[in-house]
Design an enzyme around this catalytic site. Structure first.
Site, mmCIF file in Angstrom:
data_model
loop_
_atom_site.group_PDB
_atom_site.id
_atom_site.type_symbol
_atom_site.label_atom_id
_atom_site.label_comp_id
_atom_site.label_asym_id
_atom_site.label_seq_id
_atom_site.Cartn_x
_atom_site.Cartn_y
_atom_site.Cartn_z
ATOM 1 N N SER A 86 0.616 -1.371 0.034
ATOM 2 C CA SER A 86 -0.055 0.251 0.045
ATOM 3 C C SER A 86 0.757 1.130 -0.129
ATOM 4 O O SER A 86 0.219 2.389 -0.130
ATOM 5 C CB SER A 86 -0.933 -0.229 1.271
ATOM 6 O OG SER A 86 -0.301 0.059 2.346
ATOM 7 N N LYS A 111 -6.399 5.728 8.012
ATOM 8 C CA LYS A 111 -5.322 6.254 7.417
ATOM 9 C C LYS A 111 -5.819 7.775 7.450
ATOM 10 O O LYS A 111 -4.848 8.713 7.699
ATOM 11 C CB LYS A 111 -4.893 5.766 6.051
ATOM 12 C CG LYS A 111 -4.043 4.320 6.303
ATOM 13 C CD LYS A 111 -3.777 3.697 4.927
ATOM 14 C CE LYS A 111 -3.231 2.443 5.076
ATOM 15 N NZ LYS A 111 -2.904 1.904 3.598
#
Length: 637
Positions: free
Chosen positions: A516, A559
């Site tokens: 990611s 996030k």
């Protein structure tokens, strides 16, 4: 506040109108455990079949999805009328081989009581005989006026009589397993049990001679496999058991009976071995996928061949019916706890919203209900502390702050520490440095800022440039970094073979795994090669294909919230992750969320400065040159 995703199929009003109730106290909670299990319909049906046919079951899934509840529910479904009492008798011919007796539940205590009555009668007759003999000696001594000799003689006779044992001593059997008045098949949780506790043991006897020792049958202790006879033996993290213990467990499963002996070779109990003790249990083993690596192949084969393997779900679809089940879940948790007030409709809606957030993907609800139950209890504790009659939405919101996970608390400290020492910046522009985003504490843990720096230096060997990455990278992360080189060659036209490209995951003490961060890595490298600054008020996450497509990743909500807490003003996420965003209202005005599909989109928003437009134009020209649609109809031969 039940649904903060404007694109969601369901509205807040629908959430609250699923049932007509004022508080969770109006919700009826099922009596049976099997009916309290939420979102695991297939697993429940399998367990019901297994209970009916007495099959073994292996449950695989994440922690907190209901594995132990399924095992307990299975015990409820087994017929209690088959329960047995088990007694261990002394063996007069061989003291080290106690005998085993089995009888219907409730009769064992009667047998022991009968033996106790017989032993008591024998002891009373012995005592009466001693009293008569000693009394006779004392009378004779007093008549002959030999008082001192009479007392000595009485003492000697008393000692001799105490040492003498009758030819047929009544030894009371030990009730090994007592199922008297039990109306449900036993459920025994053997998670983490050592060999003695699981398989049975014989206690050590330091007084083995001189008539002072404890009879062998009284030192026999049943194992969990014997206590689970006619019921369920539950073993979580089955792969953590030693291989030898798993082999013995397999033997017990196959034979449905198992001898009890001392587990320590240095103990006197090792000399004792009972007759075979019934252990006709149903094994329910569980764990996550990694537990299969530690399982004995024969044990798993036995379960698979004579039972079922079930993979538990960790999310369920976000539908009115499933939200309805979460309302029941809240009511169940309040009832089980017994110390907290019930929840208002708005408070239940907020719990459902949290279930959406924790699912980590669009139109889904988490089934990690143990963690969600922690939030329910935390909110209840706050309401109880305020002496409130019901739990309100304000209590739930307060509980979210109070009941933060360790990972979230650690992430908060990371952000404060990294800000204090300027490890990352949230304003200005820098060449080759980007604010990446990562997750700690699992796929749906807490978000953190992960600064990534890149530097391009002339290669030591001509046309043999390398990509060198540091920061405790896992295998997938290393492969993702290497794939970046192919993308840069294709989309920027830059010959990176003349450079050694150094990539640093700054202070990533916890390690880096997954792909990611590949979008962030590519952005940092391109910035370093082209000497174009990156906007430090922007943070990035996303996986990157070698064709330049930005692919979805997990944990985007956590996030984004971490970026907002760190003072970041804009975050770039994969466009396909937009439906997964369920951030709290308090973050919405703090940060701009920008969906991106390609590397060009990323650079458009991340880069600043003079060279930005020229680089993007060059990349667009290269993209236009690349042939498209060559394989419209691939060959089938």
């Amino acid at each position: 506040m039940a649904n903060n995703n404007p694109d969601s199929e369901f509205s807040n009003d629908e959430t609250l109108k699923i049932r007509s109730y004022k508080t969770s106290g109006d919700i009826e909670v099922p009596d049976k455990i099997i009916d309290q299990i939420i979102g695991q319909k297939e697993a429940v049906e399998t367990v019901k079949k297994a209970a009916k046919q007495r099959r073994n079951v292996l449950l695989i899934g994440e922690p907190g999805v209901g594995k132990s509840m399924l095992a307990k529910g299975m015990a409820e479904l087994l017929p209690p009328e088959e329960l047995q009492d088990i007694l261990v008798y002394p063996n007069m011919e061989d003291n080290h081989n106690p005998l085993i007796g089995v009888m219907p539940a409730g009769e064992g205590r009667n047998v022991v009581n009968n033996y106790k009555i017989k032993a008591k009668g024998q002891e009373e007759r012995k005592n009466m005989f001693m009293i008569v003999i000693i009394g006779l000696i004392l009378v004779i001594g007093f008549v002959m006026k030999e008082y001192f000799l009479a007392v000595i003689a009485a003492a000697v006779v008393l000692f001799v009589l105490l040492q003498m044992k009758p030819r047929s001593t009544v030894m009371i059997p030990k009730l090994l397993i007592n199922n008297d008045r039990k109306n449900m098949a036993p459920f025994v949780d053997a998670t983490g049990a050592h060999a003695g506790a699981l398989l049975g043991d014989v206690r050590h006897d330091p007084y083995q001679s001189g008539g002072l020792g404890t009879p062998a049958h009284e030192r026999v202790e049943p194992g969990m496999i014997h206590r689970a006879n006619k019921g369920v033996l539950y073993v979580d993290e089955i792969g953590s058991l030693k291989m030898k213990t798993q082999q013995e467990l397999l033997t017990a499963m196959q034979e449905k009976k198992y001898q009890i002996t001392g587990q320590s070779e240095t103990s006197s109990g090792a000399m004792v071995r009972s007759q075979e003790v019934p252990c006709d249990f149903v094994l329910v083993a569980s764990g996550n996928l990694h537990v299969l690596e530690g399982m004995h192949p024969a044990l798993r084969s036995r379960i698979r061949g004579y039972g079922y393997e079930v993979y538990m779900k960790d999310t369920m679809k976000d539908t009115p019916d499933n939200r309805d089940k979460l309302v029941q879940f809240v009511a169940q948790e309040v009832k089980k706890d017994g110390r907290i007030p019930h929840f208002s409709r708005e408070a239940v809606a907020e719990i459902i919203h949290e279930a959406q957030r924790r699912a980590g993907k669009k139109e889904a609800l988490t089934l990690k209900l143990r963690d969600l139950g922690g939030l329910v209890r935390a909110a209840g504790d706050i309401a109880k502390g305020e002496k409130a009659d019901i739990v309100t939405i304000e209590h739930v919101l307060s509980a979210k702050k109070l009941a933060r996970t360790l990972e979230q608390q650690i992430a908060d400290r990371y952000i404060v520490q990294k800000k204090r020492y300027s490890i990352f910046k949230s304003e200005g522009g820098e060449v080759g440095k980007v604010n990446g985003l990562a997750i700690i504490g699992g796929h749906f843990g807490s978000g953190i800022i992960m600064p990534i720096a890149a530097e391009a230096a002339p290669a030591h060997i001509k046309d043999a440039g390398r990509i060198i990455a540091t920061g405790k990278l896992g295998e997938i992360a290393k492969e993702a970094v290497q794939n970046v080189s192919a993308l840069i060659k294709k989309h920027t036209g830059t010959d990176i073979s003349i450079y050694d490209i150094h990539i640093q995951f700054v202070q990533s003490h916890e390690g880096v795994e997954g792909d990611s961060a590949s979008v962030s890595v590519a952005t940092a490298v391109i910035s370093a090669l082209e000497n174009i600054p990156i906007d430090q008020s922007v943070a990035l996450t996303g996986s990157l294909s070698i064709r330049g497509e930005v692919l979805p990743v997990g944990g985007v909500t956590a996030k984004i919230e971490a970026a907002a807490d760190a003072g970041i003003r804009k975050v770039l996420i994969p466009k396909s992750n937009m439906d997964d965003v369920l951030i709290e209202d308090r973050y919405r005005k703090k940060i701009e969320i920008v969906p991106v599909e390609t590397m060009n989109d990323v650079l458009e928003h991340a880069l600043v400065g003079k060279g930005k437009k020229g680089l993007l134009d060059k990349m667009q020209k290269i993209t236009d040159i690349v042939p498209k649609g060559i394989l419209q109809k691939p060959a089938t031969h």
